[in-house]
Write an enzyme that holds these catalytic residues in place. Structure first.
Site, PDB file in Angstrom:
ATOM      1  N   ASP A  77      -1.614  61.823 -56.158  1.00 26.07           N
ATOM      2  CA  ASP A  77      -1.392  62.999 -55.308  1.00 26.07           C
ATOM      3  C   ASP A  77      -0.187  63.794 -55.794  1.00 26.07           C
ATOM      4  O   ASP A  77      -0.223  65.027 -55.842  1.00 26.07           O
ATOM      5  CB  ASP A  77      -1.176  62.560 -53.856  1.00 26.07           C
ATOM      6  CG  ASP A  77      -2.275  61.648 -53.356  1.00 26.07           C
ATOM      7  OD1 ASP A  77      -3.457  61.938 -53.613  1.00 26.07           O
ATOM      8  OD2 ASP A  77      -1.953  60.636 -52.701  1.00 26.07           O
TER       9      ASP A  77
ATOM     10  N   ASP B 129      -8.399  67.317 -57.029  1.00 25.88           N
ATOM     11  CA  ASP B 129      -8.266  65.941 -57.489  1.00 25.88           C
ATOM     12  C   ASP B 129      -9.472  65.186 -56.932  1.00 25.88           C
ATOM     13  O   ASP B 129      -9.504  64.874 -55.735  1.00 25.88           O
ATOM     14  CB  ASP B 129      -6.959  65.332 -56.982  1.00 25.88           C
ATOM     15  CG  ASP B 129      -6.744  63.910 -57.485  1.00 25.88           C
ATOM     16  OD1 ASP B 129      -7.572  63.418 -58.280  1.00 25.88           O
ATOM     17  OD2 ASP B 129      -5.755  63.273 -57.068  1.00 25.88           O
TER      18      ASP B 129
ATOM     19  N   PRO C 191       5.506  48.274 -65.458  1.00 31.74           N
ATOM     20  CA  PRO C 191       4.894  47.054 -64.887  1.00 31.74           C
ATOM     21  C   PRO C 191       5.003  46.989 -63.361  1.00 31.74           C
ATOM     22  O   PRO C 191       5.700  46.146 -62.796  1.00 31.74           O
ATOM     23  CB  PRO C 191       5.693  45.936 -65.556  1.00 31.74           C
ATOM     24  CG  PRO C 191       7.043  46.525 -65.792  1.00 31.74           C
ATOM     25  CD  PRO C 191       6.785  47.971 -66.136  1.00 31.74           C
ATOM     26  N   ALA C 192       4.310  47.911 -62.689  1.00 32.18           N
ATOM     27  CA  ALA C 192       4.314  47.939 -61.228  1.00 32.18           C
ATOM     28  C   ALA C 192       3.164  48.825 -60.784  1.00 32.18           C
ATOM     29  O   ALA C 192       2.622  49.621 -61.564  1.00 32.18           O
ATOM     30  CB  ALA C 192       5.644  48.472 -60.691  1.00 32.18           C
TER      31      ALA C 192
END
Length: 340
Positions: free
Chosen positions: A265, A155, A257-258
């Site tokens: 990860d 990643d 919506p957050a």
């Protein structure tokens, strides 16, 4: 549609030698043999993962977000914590320690000195310095000297939404040194742009970015989040043989919506876990990973709202332990669409 996790019809895509199966760790202070390392002597059908990521005492980011889900999916996971902080850096303050490249190498040498350095997978996440990233590259080389079939899942955490989180010099190290040795890459849209050198403004651009990265090294590329015309997409690509057109797909992901911490990860860990169980079908692996992640996020949002917290006012710590059934046995509601 409810898709049950596999009964591991695909056995592991790695093989342990006879010598590895009977490996025993030696105690330098005691001439007698130590007990066998059972994760080596009796390897699982999934694998043994070395995960080099950050760690927080409280909350779920880095290794705290990745190790437990992989263990739930049946993997032996050995974590090396690149940092150990009291909490993630989004809080008003944090304290802790940062591992340097030499300290990382000391741990690798300690494992090697006891014949413990056989892994099927290496997983890396956020890395904050060029020296540490170069040390990780040494680890890749060392692990592949022990197991040439090692799968390296990277990643390439560098930033998001146009903002760089790491020193600029890390971008070229990722592009020139890390991408060529990775087996799977899981960048977000901004990171894919940094690695390829061009903007991703359409699905076609996203697919071309995957092809560009295949040519540089990894056979599997998942751009985990792309915002196009207000829509959130995952675009995946699997090139089974060099020179052949990759199999590409997308998953349209509903926006929540957050803002949550540790989601990247967790997503990369889930992609590793499921792609190893479905080595020839990345779209199924991605469906399962996305479904687990969405279930975790919805539970997290619901729990914060239940105590009266405004979910849009701060970042939210994911409810990982409470969501373990959704990690083991996700209900697939978001389906992959194959590109023609």
């Amino acid at each position: 549609m409810l898709l049950q996790p596999p009964l591991l019809t695909h056995r592991s895509n790695f093989r342990f030698s006879r010598e590895t199966r009977i490996l025993r760790a030696r105690n330098s202070k005691n001439p007698r043999m130590a007990p066998p390392i059972l994760s080596l002597a009796l390897p699982s059908d999934t694998g043994r993962i070395l995960s080099i990521q950050s760690h927080t005492v409280q909350g779920y980011v880095g290794n705290k977000s990745a190790v437990f889900p992989l263990q739930l999916l049946g993997y032996d996971v050995d974590p090396i914590n690149s940092v150990q902080f009291s909490n993630h850096t989004g809080y008003p303050s944090f304290k802790g320690q940062v591992l340097n490249g030499q300290q990382l190498w000391d741990l690798i040498e300690g494992l090697e000195g006891n014949d413990l350095l056989f892994y099927t997978h290496l997983l890396t996440g956020y890395i904050g310095s060029e020296s540490f990233l170069n040390a990780v590259l040494q680890v890749v080389s060392k692990l592949r000297s022990k197991n040439p079939e090692l799968t390296y899942v990277c990643d390439p955490v560098m930033g998001d939404e146009g903002k760089l989180y790491v020193p600029q010099e890390l971008v070229s190290v990722y592009r020139e040194k890390v991408v060529p040795v990775a087996s799977m890459l899981t960048p977000n849209q901004f990171e894919a742009e940094l690695l390829t050198g061009f903007k991703i403004k359409s699905e076609g651009d996203g697919r071309e970015a995957c092809r560009f990265l295949h040519a540089a090294g990894p056979s599997k590329v998942i751009i985990t989040s792309i915002n196009i015309d207000g829509n959130l997409l995952l675009i995946g690509s699997h090139q089974k043989e060099k020179g052949e057109p990759p199999r590409q797909f997308k998953i349209v992901i509903p926006k929540i919506p957050a803002y949550f911490t540790g989601t990247g990860d967790l997503m990369t860990a889930l992609l590793l876990g499921w792609s190893n169980k479905y080595p020839d079908n990345m779209e199924i692996a991605a469906e399962l990973a996305v479904s687990s992640l969405q279930a975790v996020l919805h539970r997290t949002l619901s729990d914060y709202k239940s105590v009266g917290h405004d979910a849009e006012s701060t970042s939210l710590e994911i409810r990982l332990i409470q969501s373990q059934d959704d990690i083991r046995s996700p209900q697939v509601k978001l389906k992959a669409e194959l590109y023609s």
